[in-house]
Design a protein around this motif. Sequence first.
Motif, PDB file in Angstrom:
ATOM      1  N   ALA A 117       0.654  -1.264  -0.057  1.00 23.31           N
ATOM      2  CA  ALA A 117       0.236  -0.041  -0.119  1.00 23.31           C
ATOM      3  C   ALA A 117       1.330   1.116  -0.131  1.00 23.31           C
ATOM      4  O   ALA A 117       1.398   1.202   0.577  1.00 23.31           O
ATOM      5  N   HIS A 118       0.552   2.344  -0.872  1.00 22.91           N
ATOM      6  CA  HIS A 118       1.702   3.554  -1.277  1.00 22.91           C
ATOM      7  C   HIS A 118       0.328   4.694  -0.664  1.00 22.91           C
ATOM      8  O   HIS A 118       0.170   4.747  -1.130  1.00 22.91           O
ATOM      9  N   ILE A 119       1.029   5.654  -0.094  1.00 20.62           N
ATOM     10  CA  ILE A 119      -0.093   6.410   0.631  1.00 20.62           C
ATOM     11  C   ILE A 119       0.121   7.230  -0.419  1.00 20.62           C
ATOM     12  O   ILE A 119       1.326   7.639  -0.749  1.00 20.62           O
ATOM     13  N   GLN A 134      -6.173  15.581   1.249  1.00 23.68           N
ATOM     14  CA  GLN A 134      -6.297  14.166   1.848  1.00 23.68           C
ATOM     15  C   GLN A 134      -5.140  12.622   1.868  1.00 23.68           C
ATOM     16  O   GLN A 134      -5.107  12.504   0.143  1.00 23.68           O
ATOM     17  N   ARG A 135      -4.835  12.663   2.470  1.00 22.03           N
ATOM     18  CA  ARG A 135      -3.522  10.994   2.409  1.00 22.03           C
ATOM     19  C   ARG A 135      -5.298   9.401   1.883  1.00 22.03           C
ATOM     20  O   ARG A 135      -5.574   9.736   3.114  1.00 22.03           O
ATOM     21  N   SER A 136      -4.437   9.081   1.262  1.00 18.11           N
ATOM     22  CA  SER A 136      -5.953   7.937   0.714  1.00 18.11           C
ATOM     23  C   SER A 136      -4.393   6.833   0.275  1.00 18.11           C
ATOM     24  O   SER A 136      -3.652   7.111  -0.492  1.00 18.11           O
ATOM     25  N   THR A 137      -4.924   5.731   0.287  1.00 21.16           N
ATOM     26  CA  THR A 137      -4.162   4.760  -0.200  1.00 21.16           C
ATOM     27  C   THR A 137      -4.678   3.410  -0.519  1.00 21.16           C
ATOM     28  O   THR A 137      -6.062   3.231  -0.407  1.00 21.16           O
ATOM     29  N   LEU A 138      -4.472   2.853  -1.922  1.00 23.58           N
ATOM     30  CA  LEU A 138      -4.973   2.032  -2.404  1.00 23.58           C
ATOM     31  C   LEU A 138      -4.840   0.278  -1.527  1.00 23.58           C
ATOM     32  O   LEU A 138      -4.000   0.261  -1.612  1.00 23.58           O
ATOM     33  N   ILE A 139      -5.877  -0.408  -1.458  1.00 27.48           N
ATOM     34  CA  ILE A 139      -6.078  -1.422  -0.327  1.00 27.48           C
ATOM     35  C   ILE A 139      -6.158  -2.819  -1.664  1.00 27.48           C
ATOM     36  O   ILE A 139      -5.726  -4.020  -1.154  1.00 27.48           O
ATOM     37  N   THR A 155     -13.715  -1.892  -8.333  1.00 29.10           N
ATOM     38  CA  THR A 155     -13.376  -1.049  -8.629  1.00 29.10           C
ATOM     39  C   THR A 155     -11.852  -1.270  -8.470  1.00 29.10           C
ATOM     40  O   THR A 155     -10.194  -1.664  -8.585  1.00 29.10           O
ATOM     41  N   ASP A 156     -11.983  -0.487  -7.498  1.00 30.76           N
ATOM     42  CA  ASP A 156     -11.135   0.351  -6.092  1.00 30.76           C
ATOM     43  C   ASP A 156     -11.684  -0.118  -4.872  1.00 30.76           C
ATOM     44  O   ASP A 156     -12.547   0.098  -4.686  1.00 30.76           O
ATOM     45  N   LEU A 157     -10.768   0.062  -3.793  1.00 29.32           N
ATOM     46  CA  LEU A 157     -11.048   0.293  -2.711  1.00 29.32           C
ATOM     47  C   LEU A 157      -9.696   0.707  -1.753  1.00 29.32           C
ATOM     48  O   LEU A 157      -8.680   0.053  -1.558  1.00 29.32           O
ATOM     49  N   LEU A 158      -9.979   2.336  -0.914  1.00 28.00           N
ATOM     50  CA  LEU A 158      -8.949   2.990  -0.530  1.00 28.00           C
ATOM     51  C   LEU A 158      -9.231   2.776   1.050  1.00 28.00           C
ATOM     52  O   LEU A 158     -10.740   3.178   1.063  1.00 28.00           O
ATOM     53  N   ILE A 159      -8.273   3.674   1.605  1.00 27.50           N
ATOM     54  CA  ILE A 159      -8.104   3.758   2.851  1.00 27.50           C
ATOM     55  C   ILE A 159      -7.972   5.397   2.970  1.00 27.50           C
ATOM     56  O   ILE A 159      -7.343   5.397   2.711  1.00 27.50           O
ATOM     57  N   GLU A 160      -8.649   6.059   3.313  1.00 31.00           N
ATOM     58  CA  GLU A 160      -8.357   7.873   3.652  1.00 31.00           C
ATOM     59  C   GLU A 160      -8.482   8.204   5.051  1.00 31.00           C
ATOM     60  O   GLU A 160      -9.643   7.431   5.483  1.00 31.00           O
ATOM     61  N   GLU A 161      -7.486   9.552   5.467  1.00 29.03           N
ATOM     62  CA  GLU A 161      -8.444  10.081   6.302  1.00 29.03           C
ATOM     63  C   GLU A 161     -10.128  10.710   6.024  1.00 29.03           C
ATOM     64  O   GLU A 161     -10.089  11.337   5.420  1.00 29.03           O
ATOM     65  N   GLU A 162     -10.337  11.236   6.675  1.00 31.16           N
ATOM     66  CA  GLU A 162     -12.023  11.619   6.839  1.00 31.16           C
ATOM     67  C   GLU A 162     -11.546  13.188   7.668  1.00 31.16           C
ATOM     68  O   GLU A 162     -10.790  13.765   7.387  1.00 31.16           O
ATOM     69  N   SER A 163     -12.392  14.023   6.201  1.00 30.95           N
ATOM     70  CA  SER A 163     -12.181  15.873   6.111  1.00 30.95           C
ATOM     71  C   SER A 163     -13.137  16.027   7.699  1.00 30.95           C
ATOM     72  O   SER A 163     -13.234  15.056   8.317  1.00 30.95           O
ATOM     73  N   ARG A 422      -4.710  15.856  -9.309  1.00 31.06           N
ATOM     74  CA  ARG A 422      -5.507  15.813  -8.150  1.00 31.06           C
ATOM     75  C   ARG A 422      -4.225  14.741  -7.111  1.00 31.06           C
ATOM     76  O   ARG A 422      -4.410  15.288  -6.143  1.00 31.06           O
ATOM     77  N   MET A 423      -3.886  13.767  -7.663  1.00 29.53           N
ATOM     78  CA  MET A 423      -3.267  12.787  -6.845  1.00 29.53           C
ATOM     79  C   MET A 423      -1.883  12.991  -7.200  1.00 29.53           C
ATOM     80  O   MET A 423      -1.171  12.892  -7.894  1.00 29.53           O
ATOM     81  N   TYR A 424      -0.764  12.891  -5.692  1.00 29.41           N
ATOM     82  CA  TYR A 424       0.533  12.730  -5.988  1.00 29.41           C
ATOM     83  C   TYR A 424       0.899  11.694  -4.771  1.00 29.41           C
ATOM     84  O   TYR A 424       0.443  11.771  -4.105  1.00 29.41           O
ATOM     85  N   PRO A 425       2.415  11.398  -5.069  1.00 29.47           N
ATOM     86  CA  PRO A 425       2.669  10.335  -3.487  1.00 29.47           C
ATOM     87  C   PRO A 425       3.119  11.528  -2.046  1.00 29.47           C
ATOM     88  O   PRO A 425       3.241  12.289  -2.583  1.00 29.47           O
ATOM     89  N   GLU A 426       3.285  10.771  -1.440  1.00 27.36           N
ATOM     90  CA  GLU A 426       3.028  11.159  -0.312  1.00 27.36           C
ATOM     91  C   GLU A 426       4.811  11.006   0.522  1.00 27.36           C
ATOM     92  O   GLU A 426       4.528   9.693   0.654  1.00 27.36           O
ATOM     93  N   THR A 427       4.850  11.511   0.873  1.00 25.18           N
ATOM     94  CA  THR A 427       6.594  11.658   1.123  1.00 25.18           C
ATOM     95  C   THR A 427       7.124  11.194   2.618  1.00 25.18           C
ATOM     96  O   THR A 427       8.392  10.551   2.851  1.00 25.18           O
ATOM     97  N   ASP A 428       6.069  11.529   3.896  1.00 24.85           N
ATOM     98  CA  ASP A 428       6.704  11.363   4.698  1.00 24.85           C
ATOM     99  C   ASP A 428       5.582   9.815   5.172  1.00 24.85           C
ATOM    100  O   ASP A 428       5.748   9.294   6.688  1.00 24.85           O
ATOM    101  N   VAL A 429       5.581   9.487   4.806  1.00 21.42           N
ATOM    102  CA  VAL A 429       4.383   7.769   5.518  1.00 21.42           C
ATOM    103  C   VAL A 429       5.316   6.501   3.952  1.00 21.42           C
ATOM    104  O   VAL A 429       5.194   6.929   2.917  1.00 21.42           O
ATOM    105  N   SER A 430       5.875   6.062   4.624  1.00 24.69           N
ATOM    106  CA  SER A 430       6.725   4.969   4.221  1.00 24.69           C
ATOM    107  C   SER A 430       4.963   3.538   3.299  1.00 24.69           C
ATOM    108  O   SER A 430       4.222   3.254   4.622  1.00 24.69           O
ATOM    109  N   PRO A 431       5.656   3.065   2.225  1.00 25.48           N
ATOM    110  CA  PRO A 431       4.507   2.049   1.658  1.00 25.48           C
ATOM    111  C   PRO A 431       4.676   0.869   2.892  1.00 25.48           C
ATOM    112  O   PRO A 431       5.598   0.281   3.631  1.00 25.48           O
ATOM    113  N   VAL A 432       3.233   0.354   3.040  1.00 22.32           N
ATOM    114  CA  VAL A 432       3.125  -0.874   3.985  1.00 22.32           C
ATOM    115  C   VAL A 432       2.331  -2.090   3.256  1.00 22.32           C
ATOM    116  O   VAL A 432       2.001  -2.385   2.463  1.00 22.32           O
TER     117      VAL A 432
END
Length: 618
Positions: A117-119, A134-139, A155-163, A422-432
Amino acid sequence: MTAYDYEEVGLMSGLEIHQQLDTATKLFCECPTVRREPANATRQITRYLHPTRSELGEIDEAALEESRIEREFTYLGYDTTCLVEEDDEPPHRIDEEALSVALEIAKLLDMNPVDQAHIMRKIVVDGSNTSGFQRSTLIATDGQIETDDGPVTITDLLIEEESCQRVEETDAGVTYSLDRLGIPLVEIGTGPDLRTPEQAQEAAATIGMLLRSTGAVKRGLGTIRQDVNVSIEDGARVELKGVQSLDDIAAIVENEVKRQVHLIEISETLQERSASVGDPVDVTGVFEDTDSGVIASANAVRAVPLFGFDGLVGREIQSDRRLGTEFSDHAVRSGAGGVFHTDELPAYGVTQDEVDALREAVGASEDDAVALVAAPESISTQAIEAVAERARDAITGVPEETRGANPDTTSEYLRPLPGAARMYPETDVSPVSIDPSDVQTPELLTEKRERYVSDLDLDSTLAEQVAYGRWMPVFERAVEQEIDPTLAARTLEGTITELRRDDVPVETLREEHLIETLELVTQDELAKEGVTDVLTVLANEPDLTADQAVDEAGLSGVDDETVRTTIAEIAERNEGQIREEGMGAFSALMGECMGALRGKADGELVSSILREEIQKRT
C-alpha cells in the motif's frame, strides 16, 4: 418526474461509497475517533489555502478555480487535538486496525488486495483539511457484487482520512471542527455498470450491508456518504457528491438523467439558432435610479448578452431549477448572491423600461437574453465571467462537473471534475506491505437475521431490525452473557426508539449501560417494566451505573410481600367493580397496579397475584 427508457438514453452510472471505520484511533495519529461539540473547542487555528503544483509539476483545475475566491479557514481544536491534525507534524504510520478492517471488507467484496500500500496525497480544494490534501491509499482491486439486474464490478477500495466537519460558513470563510479529521474512511468505487436508478440503489444497499456486517463501521448521520457518477449518451460524466440517504439514490440518478436530457435539448435548440455569448458589459448606469433593492444595494452591475437564448434561460431542467439556476450556481461560487435574467424580468423591482434599456446597452434583441449580476466591483466582474462561461457550455451541451446533491434530490454546481494532477505521492509515510492471510470473513447481516430466527426464536421482523440496527454488537454480547434474546432485542430496537421519540438523549447511552440494565432483569433485581425508567436516568446522567440508576429511579427495595400488599389494597378499593365484572375488571386493575408499583415488580408476578385477589372476591 418523467420515467425514461434508460437503455435508450444510454445511462451509465457508478458509485463511490465512503464509510467511516469504528477504530480506536485515527488513521495517521493516536488521537481518538470520538466526535466533539464545537462549543467545547479549546483553541482555534486560522489558515489560507492556495493552489500549489504537485511534485509532478501540475496544478489541478478544481483547485485553481477554488483559489479564485480568497477565503479564511478557521479550525476548532480540542484537548485531544494533536500536531498531526494541525499539520504541524508529519503523519505517523498507517493504523493497523483500520488496515485490518479494510482487508476484511475487501474479502467480502471478493477483491484482490495489493501487495504493498502506497500512501498518496489527494488535493482538497474546500479547506476541509488543514494540510490542503487528503491522504489516501489503494488497498484492493477487481471485486464484484450481485444485483437483480446482474453483476456490478468493484474497481477499487481505498483507505482515506476523513475530512473536517463543516461548522459554519460566512462570506468571509468557513469554520471547521478538527474532531472528525483523520477518522479512517474506506472509499469503495464501482465500475460504470449501473444501468437503471433502481440498480444503483440496490448496489449501494448491498455494499452498505457488507460494510455493516464487519461490525467495525461507525453508524449514524454523516458516517456513510454516497457519491454517484451519472452520464447518458450525448451527455457527460457528472459526479454527484454527498448523497446522505440510501433511499435517495434512485431519485438522484433519475433527476440527473432528466437534467442532462433537457440540457441536450437546449443545446440543440441553441445550435439551430446559431446562438453565441457576447462580452460582459458594465450596465451600472442603467439601474442608477432602480427600485430593485438588491440591485440598488450593489455598487456595480455587469451584464452579458446571450444571443439566441431568449426563452431558454428560464427553461426548467429539474424541479424548481432552470438553466438560469445553473448560471446562478456559477455566480454564487464567485461570491455573488445570484443572477437576474430577461426570461424572468420585469420583476423583483426591475421595470420594463429598465429591461429595454438593458437590452440596448448590451446590444441584445428580442430574440436574445441577457443575464446580469449586481455585486461589489471585483465580485461582479468575476461572477459575470463565470456566467458567460457556463452559457457557452450550454451551447456545446452538458459540461463535465462535480455537483452537490440537494435534500430534494436535485443538484447544484460545485466545481469542475478533478483531474489526474489532483493525486500525487505522499513522501512522509512509508509504503506498507499487505498480508491478507489472517483475514476472516465475518457473518453477513443476512445470515445473522436467519440465525436470530432459527436459533434465538426471534420473529423475522424483530430479527431483521436487530441484525441491521446500530445496536447489533450489543445484542450479540447480551446473548453471549445469557440475557434473554427477546428481552434484549425489544429493549434495543423498541424501548430505545420510544425513548428517542420522547426526546430522551439516547445517544449518550453506552454499551455498558445497556448490558448492565439487562443483566439486572436477568438476575431478578429489576422488573422488565422498569427498564424504560432506568435507561431514561442513564441517558440523562451517563456517569451513573445501572445499579445507581435503579436507585435514582426509585425502583429498588420492593420485595414480593410489598407487591402482594399493594395489589391487595387496590383490589379491596375496587371490590365493587370486581363483584360486578369479575375477571372482566382485570385489565383496568392491572394498569392501576403497574402504575402504583412503577416498574418495581415484574408484570407476570403482578398479573398472577392480581388474578388471585380477583378470584377471592368473586
